[in-house]
Design a protein around this motif. Sequence first.
Motif, mmCIF file in Angstrom:
data_model
loop_
_atom_site.group_PDB
_atom_site.id
_atom_site.type_symbol
_atom_site.label_atom_id
_atom_site.label_comp_id
_atom_site.label_asym_id
_atom_site.label_seq_id
_atom_site.Cartn_x
_atom_site.Cartn_y
_atom_site.Cartn_z
ATOM 1 N N GLU A 150 0.815 -1.217 0.000
ATOM 2 C CA GLU A 150 0.000 0.000 0.000
ATOM 3 C C GLU A 150 0.850 1.268 0.000
ATOM 4 N N LYS A 151 2.132 1.131 0.249
ATOM 5 C CA LYS A 151 3.034 2.281 0.282
ATOM 6 C C LYS A 151 3.563 2.600 -1.116
ATOM 7 N N PRO A 152 4.121 3.809 -1.309
ATOM 8 C CA PRO A 152 4.699 4.162 -2.613
ATOM 9 C C PRO A 152 5.853 3.236 -2.988
ATOM 10 N N VAL A 153 6.115 3.155 -4.290
ATOM 11 C CA VAL A 153 7.231 2.363 -4.811
ATOM 12 C C VAL A 153 8.314 3.316 -5.312
ATOM 13 N N LEU A 154 9.548 3.050 -4.928
ATOM 14 C CA LEU A 154 10.680 3.870 -5.348
ATOM 15 C C LEU A 154 11.443 3.128 -6.445
ATOM 16 N N VAL A 155 11.629 3.795 -7.580
ATOM 17 C CA VAL A 155 12.403 3.238 -8.685
ATOM 18 C C VAL A 155 13.758 3.929 -8.699
ATOM 19 N N ALA A 156 14.823 3.155 -8.524
ATOM 20 C CA ALA A 156 16.180 3.702 -8.582
ATOM 21 C C ALA A 156 16.617 3.691 -10.044
ATOM 22 N N TRP A 157 16.861 4.900 -10.592
ATOM 23 C CA TRP A 157 17.164 4.954 -12.021
ATOM 24 C C TRP A 157 18.618 5.315 -12.297
ATOM 25 N N LYS A 158 19.187 4.559 -13.216
ATOM 26 C CA LYS A 158 20.497 4.819 -13.785
ATOM 27 C C LYS A 158 20.403 4.330 -15.218
ATOM 28 N N PRO A 159 20.927 5.079 -16.195
ATOM 29 C CA PRO A 159 20.736 4.688 -17.598
ATOM 30 C C PRO A 159 21.526 3.438 -17.979
ATOM 31 N N THR A 160 21.101 2.296 -17.446
ATOM 32 C CA THR A 160 21.742 1.016 -17.732
ATOM 33 C C THR A 160 20.687 0.012 -18.180
ATOM 34 N N PRO A 161 21.083 -1.019 -18.914
ATOM 35 C CA PRO A 161 20.120 -2.053 -19.315
ATOM 36 C C PRO A 161 19.445 -2.711 -18.117
ATOM 37 N N GLU A 162 20.205 -2.922 -17.042
ATOM 38 C CA GLU A 162 19.641 -3.584 -15.867
ATOM 39 C C GLU A 162 18.508 -2.761 -15.257
ATOM 40 N N ALA A 163 18.714 -1.455 -15.130
ATOM 41 C CA ALA A 163 17.671 -0.593 -14.567
ATOM 42 C C ALA A 163 16.443 -0.554 -15.478
ATOM 43 N N ALA A 164 16.687 -0.523 -16.795
ATOM 44 C CA ALA A 164 15.573 -0.528 -17.740
ATOM 45 C C ALA A 164 14.775 -1.825 -17.652
ATOM 46 N N HIS A 165 15.495 -2.947 -17.521
ATOM 47 C CA HIS A 165 14.809 -4.239 -17.378
ATOM 48 C C HIS A 165 13.942 -4.253 -16.119
ATOM 49 N N ALA A 166 14.454 -3.678 -15.024
ATOM 50 C CA ALA A 166 13.689 -3.648 -13.778
ATOM 51 C C ALA A 166 12.405 -2.841 -13.944
ATOM 52 N N VAL A 167 12.498 -1.710 -14.639
ATOM 53 C CA VAL A 167 11.304 -0.885 -14.867
ATOM 54 C C VAL A 167 10.293 -1.636 -15.720
ATOM 55 N N LYS A 168 10.736 -2.197 -16.834
ATOM 56 C CA LYS A 168 9.820 -2.874 -17.761
ATOM 57 C C LYS A 168 9.144 -4.069 -17.106
ATOM 58 N N ARG A 169 9.905 -4.795 -16.290
ATOM 59 C CA ARG A 169 9.344 -6.013 -15.695
ATOM 60 C C ARG A 169 8.480 -5.739 -14.469
ATOM 61 N N SER A 170 8.459 -4.509 -14.019
ATOM 62 C CA SER A 170 7.632 -4.177 -12.853
ATOM 63 C C SER A 170 6.446 -3.293 -13.220
ATOM 64 N N VAL A 171 6.204 -3.089 -14.518
ATOM 65 C CA VAL A 171 5.130 -2.179 -14.946
ATOM 66 C C VAL A 171 3.790 -2.555 -14.334
ATOM 67 N N ASN A 172 3.433 -3.837 -14.384
ATOM 68 C CA ASN A 172 2.125 -4.247 -13.854
ATOM 69 C C ASN A 172 1.983 -3.919 -12.376
ATOM 70 N N LEU A 173 3.074 -4.044 -11.645
ATOM 71 C CA LEU A 173 3.046 -3.709 -10.228
ATOM 72 C C LEU A 173 2.959 -2.198 -10.034
ATOM 73 N N LEU A 174 3.723 -1.463 -10.835
ATOM 74 C CA LEU A 174 3.721 -0.003 -10.725
ATOM 75 C C LEU A 174 2.356 0.588 -11.081
#
Length: 271
Positions: A150-174
């Motif tokens: 129920e709390k906010p989600v924090l996305v740690a961003w750095k322009p790397t493939p790994e960070a992009a993969h984390a964002v894309k794979r968590s879209v449904n949750l976000l």
Amino acid sequence: MKSILLHLGTDPQFESRLQGALDLARFTEGHLECLQTRRVPAFLGADAAGFAGSAAMVVQLMEDEARLAEAERKALSARLQKEGVPFSFTESLGDPAQTLVDRSLLSDAIVMSIASSDQRELASTLAAVVTKADAPVLAMPAHATRLEVEKPVLVAWKPTPEAAHAVKRSVNLLQQASRVDIVTIDPSGTGDLPPTAVASYLSRHGVRAELHERSSGGASTADTLLGTAKELGSGLLVMGGYGRSRAMEFLLGGVTRRLLAASDLPLLLAH
């Protein structure tokens, strides 16, 4: 995240990852697949005279382990039937890390534990799964009692493939989060993938994200991320895992390694 893979075990951290898996399944109306892994006992002795005895011993060990595994499944099944979450059991012989990686092909998330430094096997398994699995890993702290979805989600961003993969794979949750915050630590320039590009990507999926910049001020990036998560009231940190090889992280240190050693916040990791 409709298919949630839970790594079963008798280790002290199992209760925390069970609760995290249940919370995630309820939040996403998902199915909990409980994976029970068992190693094949090694043969004792290779000489011809001792082979038969060793083989018999291995068979006995496997039968004993199978009985224990069945008892554990029955006990956990009795608990899960009261939780209101659909579930199933899968049993596999072999290396736990490789088994989890194989099962990740048809999983939306894998729930594992953040292991302490003295639990080398759990820590090694987590690192291997994060870097090889085809699904993000929800790593629960040892003393966590629940995943605070129920709390906010924090996305740690750095322009790397790994960070992009984390964002894309968590879209449904976000998409279901009460708020999404994107944070960059010590930004060094816009580049091709600035935080605004991440926010635009998420907006196309119906996610409105707020952007934040933070300076580490001489502290580690990991500590700055955890401090920002506390400041923003985050219940989950989404990030890329192991931006360089695990060997280099071990030798030189790295954000993932430090977070896995110090985080009291659940982490959603993708490589």
